[in-house]
Design a protein around this motif. Structure first.
Motif, PDB file in Angstrom:
ATOM      1  N   SER A   6      26.207  54.746  60.678  1.00 43.85           N
ATOM      2  CA  SER A   6      24.984  54.221  61.287  1.00 43.85           C
ATOM      3  C   SER A   6      24.803  52.743  60.954  1.00 43.85           C
ATOM      4  O   SER A   6      24.247  51.988  61.763  1.00 43.85           O
ATOM      5  N   ALA A   7      25.297  52.312  59.804  1.00 41.95           N
ATOM      6  CA  ALA A   7      25.203  50.898  59.435  1.00 41.95           C
ATOM      7  C   ALA A   7      25.982  50.034  60.423  1.00 41.95           C
ATOM      8  O   ALA A   7      25.544  48.932  60.769  1.00 41.95           O
ATOM      9  N   ALA A   8      27.107  50.516  60.905  1.00 42.02           N
ATOM     10  CA  ALA A   8      27.890  49.760  61.890  1.00 42.02           C
ATOM     11  C   ALA A   8      27.105  49.609  63.184  1.00 42.02           C
ATOM     12  O   ALA A   8      27.119  48.540  63.802  1.00 42.02           O
ATOM     13  N   LEU A   9      26.408  50.653  63.581  1.00 36.54           N
ATOM     14  CA  LEU A   9      25.588  50.581  64.787  1.00 36.54           C
ATOM     15  C   LEU A   9      24.450  49.583  64.586  1.00 36.54           C
ATOM     16  O   LEU A   9      24.174  48.759  65.451  1.00 36.54           O
ATOM     17  N   ARG A  10      23.844  49.644  63.448  1.00 37.14           N
ATOM     18  CA  ARG A  10      22.720  48.754  63.133  1.00 37.14           C
ATOM     19  C   ARG A  10      23.172  47.295  63.021  1.00 37.14           C
ATOM     20  O   ARG A  10      22.530  46.396  63.527  1.00 37.14           O
ATOM     21  N   ASN A  11      24.330  47.077  62.364  1.00 37.80           N
ATOM     22  CA  ASN A  11      24.780  45.716  62.072  1.00 37.80           C
ATOM     23  C   ASN A  11      25.667  45.102  63.145  1.00 37.80           C
ATOM     24  O   ASN A  11      25.803  43.883  63.203  1.00 37.80           O
ATOM     25  N   ASP A  12      26.297  45.938  63.980  1.00 40.05           N
ATOM     26  CA  ASP A  12      27.239  45.406  64.962  1.00 40.05           C
ATOM     27  C   ASP A  12      27.126  46.168  66.277  1.00 40.05           C
ATOM     28  O   ASP A  12      28.111  46.668  66.812  1.00 40.05           O
ATOM     29  N   TYR A  13      25.917  46.217  66.805  1.00 39.66           N
ATOM     30  CA  TYR A  13      25.653  46.959  68.035  1.00 39.66           C
ATOM     31  C   TYR A  13      26.545  46.504  69.181  1.00 39.66           C
ATOM     32  O   TYR A  13      27.069  47.320  69.930  1.00 39.66           O
ATOM     33  N   VAL A  14      26.734  45.198  69.309  1.00 34.17           N
ATOM     34  CA  VAL A  14      27.483  44.656  70.444  1.00 34.17           C
ATOM     35  C   VAL A  14      28.904  45.210  70.485  1.00 34.17           C
ATOM     36  O   VAL A  14      29.386  45.628  71.542  1.00 34.17           O
ATOM     37  N   ILE A  16      30.016  47.996  69.032  1.00 34.06           N
ATOM     38  CA  ILE A  16      29.961  49.453  69.234  1.00 34.06           C
ATOM     39  C   ILE A  16      29.717  49.741  70.720  1.00 34.06           C
ATOM     40  O   ILE A  16      30.354  50.619  71.310  1.00 34.06           O
ATOM     41  N   SER A  17      28.821  48.993  71.332  1.00 36.45           N
ATOM     42  CA  SER A  17      28.549  49.149  72.759  1.00 36.45           C
ATOM     43  C   SER A  17      29.804  48.862  73.576  1.00 36.45           C
ATOM     44  O   SER A  17      30.138  49.619  74.499  1.00 36.45           O
ATOM     45  N   ALA A  18      30.495  47.789  73.241  1.00 32.36           N
ATOM     46  CA  ALA A  18      31.730  47.433  73.956  1.00 32.36           C
ATOM     47  C   ALA A  18      32.789  48.518  73.784  1.00 32.36           C
ATOM     48  O   ALA A  18      33.495  48.858  74.736  1.00 32.36           O
ATOM     49  N   LEU A  19      32.894  49.073  72.584  1.00 32.66           N
ATOM     50  CA  LEU A  19      33.861  50.142  72.316  1.00 32.66           C
ATOM     51  C   LEU A  19      33.559  51.373  73.164  1.00 32.66           C
ATOM     52  O   LEU A  19      34.462  51.977  73.753  1.00 32.66           O
ATOM     53  N   ALA A  20      32.291  51.732  73.259  1.00 34.70           N
ATOM     54  CA  ALA A  20      31.899  52.891  74.074  1.00 34.70           C
ATOM     55  C   ALA A  20      32.248  52.676  75.537  1.00 34.70           C
ATOM     56  O   ALA A  20      32.745  53.576  76.215  1.00 34.70           O
ATOM     57  N   LYS A  21      32.001  51.471  76.038  1.00 30.76           N
ATOM     58  CA  LYS A  21      32.296  51.172  77.438  1.00 30.76           C
ATOM     59  C   LYS A  21      33.799  51.101  77.691  1.00 30.76           C
ATOM     60  O   LYS A  21      34.287  51.560  78.725  1.00 30.76           O
ATOM     61  N   GLU A  22      34.526  50.542  76.741  1.00 30.12           N
ATOM     62  CA  GLU A  22      35.974  50.383  76.895  1.00 30.12           C
ATOM     63  C   GLU A  22      36.701  51.727  76.854  1.00 30.12           C
ATOM     64  O   GLU A  22      37.559  52.002  77.684  1.00 30.12           O
TER      65      GLU A  22
END
Length: 88
Positions: A6-14, A16-22
């Protein structure tokens, strides 16, 4: 399977979002080492929903067939589809 804290989502949302889309895959988010959430892109979610709806329709049709409801042969189904297309 992609797992992120969850810290990765909180600290590096951009990213994580790109990874989900990719990847078009769900990303499992953990909190204190335990599974907490699943994150996925809207496109991946909508595709998954369409697949689930289609499966539900197929299962319903199969149950209706098993219950003895009338079915169509391939030639009759094609004929009806052609009639529908010509109405449009």
């Amino acid at each position: 399977m992609i797992i992120k804290a969850s810290a990765a989502l909180r600290n590096d949302y951009v990213s994580i979002s790109a990874l989900a889309k990719e990847t078009k895959e769900p990303i499992y988010i953990t909190k204190n080492g335990e599974g907490d959430l699943v994150l996925m892109s809207i496109d991946a979610f909508e595709k998954r929903e369409q697949i689930l709806q289609l499966r539900a329709k197929v299962l319903q049709a199969e149950q209706e067939r098993i219950d003895g409801e009338a079915t169509l042969g391939i030639s009759e189904a094609r004929k009806r589809l052609r009639e529908r297309v010509s109405e449009i």
